[in-house]
Design an enzyme around this catalytic site. Sequence first.
Site, PDB file in Angstrom:
ATOM      1  N   SER A  67       0.789  -1.238   0.000  1.00  0.00           N
ATOM      2  CA  SER A  67       0.000   0.000   0.000  1.00  0.00           C
ATOM      3  C   SER A  67       0.818   1.284   0.000  1.00  0.00           C
ATOM      4  CB  SER A  67      -0.955   0.009   1.191  1.00  0.00           C
ATOM      5  OG  SER A  67      -2.030  -0.878   0.972  1.00  0.00           O
ATOM      6  N   LYS A  70       0.073   3.626  -2.845  1.00  0.00           N
ATOM      7  CA  LYS A  70      -0.996   4.623  -2.840  1.00  0.00           C
ATOM      8  C   LYS A  70      -0.450   6.053  -2.825  1.00  0.00           C
ATOM      9  CE  LYS A  70      -4.460   1.629  -0.678  1.00  0.00           C
ATOM     10  NZ  LYS A  70      -4.047   0.476   0.075  1.00  0.00           N
ATOM     11  N   SER A 131      -5.986   3.305   4.450  1.00  0.00           N
ATOM     12  CA  SER A 131      -5.414   2.443   3.413  1.00  0.00           C
ATOM     13  C   SER A 131      -6.494   1.673   2.674  1.00  0.00           C
ATOM     14  CB  SER A 131      -4.387   1.468   4.018  1.00  0.00           C
ATOM     15  OG  SER A 131      -3.545   0.953   3.025  1.00  0.00           O
TER      16      SER A 131
END
Length: 417
Positions: A67, A70, A131
């Site tokens: 993640s 991102k 997240s």
Amino acid sequence: MLKKLKKLGISFLTSLMVVTGIGQGFINADQTLPQLDLEAKSAIAVDAKTGQIIYAKDDKQTYPVASMSKLLTAYILLQAIHKGEITWETRVTPTATEVDISNNTELTNVPLQEGHSYTIRQLYQAMLVGSANAATMLIGNAISGTQTKFIDKMRETAKSLGITDAKIYSANGLTAKYLGDEIYPNTDENAENEFSVRDMAIISQKLIKEYPEILETTKLTKIDFNDNGEITTVNNTNELLQDDSNLEVDGLKTGTSDAAGYCFASTTNKDGHRIITVIAGAKDNDARFDQTKNLLNYIYNNYDYLAISTNQALRQDIKVKYGKQSSISTIIGNDLSLWVPKNTRAKALQIKLTPKSSKIEAPIKQGETVGDYQITIAGNLGFIDGSTDLKTKALAANSVEGINILIKWRQMLSDAI
């Protein structure tokens, strides 16, 4: 500590007054830094302003980062908002696949409902604080129309930032098998986004420099995600936001998967100086935060911040032709800063002044660019843009009048003979 750093800067500037010569070689500092071997696959620490690398471990090797991906999606979104291509109030509706992903309890998410629409602001906050994976995919849809087109945009954007080694398959960093029919074409189901920690530091630095407002979101410890009156409280996955170690962390993004292990891109602004750290492949959730603290404490215990202010004379002169003075003093054109090992002597600095041409001729006005300075510290690890030194313009510290035209002609004739 801030007073100490200011004192250090003054002390260094006083010492720098005696540094002379062009192309001076490195002179080692008086002490050796203690070794730090973090318990992670790779790690990096950089100055957010200059990109100076303060610490590096296997920083160019690409690994799955989950993640942390991102952050690239956030960069593209903020870029689109600033260009007026999309707004915070733009609404987007999830596909059936994205609704299913949002309700997959194996993944971090906010639950989304089919037929409901959500604002970009809601999705952005859910992505950075909680997240949320499906919310991240919706952002990609809003910008590019489809996941495939958004992945193409991510790849193009990464290259524009100088990142050429990354492997990008999703907007959120999920293993491809979780993406259902929105998987990128011809992608293996076990494929995951891969970046080096240096890549992630480049993205983090770009975000903080160009869109510092991101920190207003990444510093939030929780948000309430409102879906037509149904509230989901989302806690930030960054546990250092509530840590009592006084490190003042206010971002940026965690990442977790079986292949990536536990990752964390952090930033802290201590005593007015912002640092970015990236940890990849820590063994568990606690380790990624503990290793980040170890890295930050290592820097604060072993380094000082050297600031060289605009208009500081470094006492390197440039020869002038056809002037009432044979040389001119120079000053630096903008503020410079370096992290240097504690107790480093000024002689550990390499200062090189390169005139803008082989013949600097009068008249010269005060403040005119007459050359370039390059400043490096012995043992420096370089900068994330690939450069090895700080660069700044060398400006004329004073004006130099030209000599009488008849005398100038005589000198020119003499030079030509």
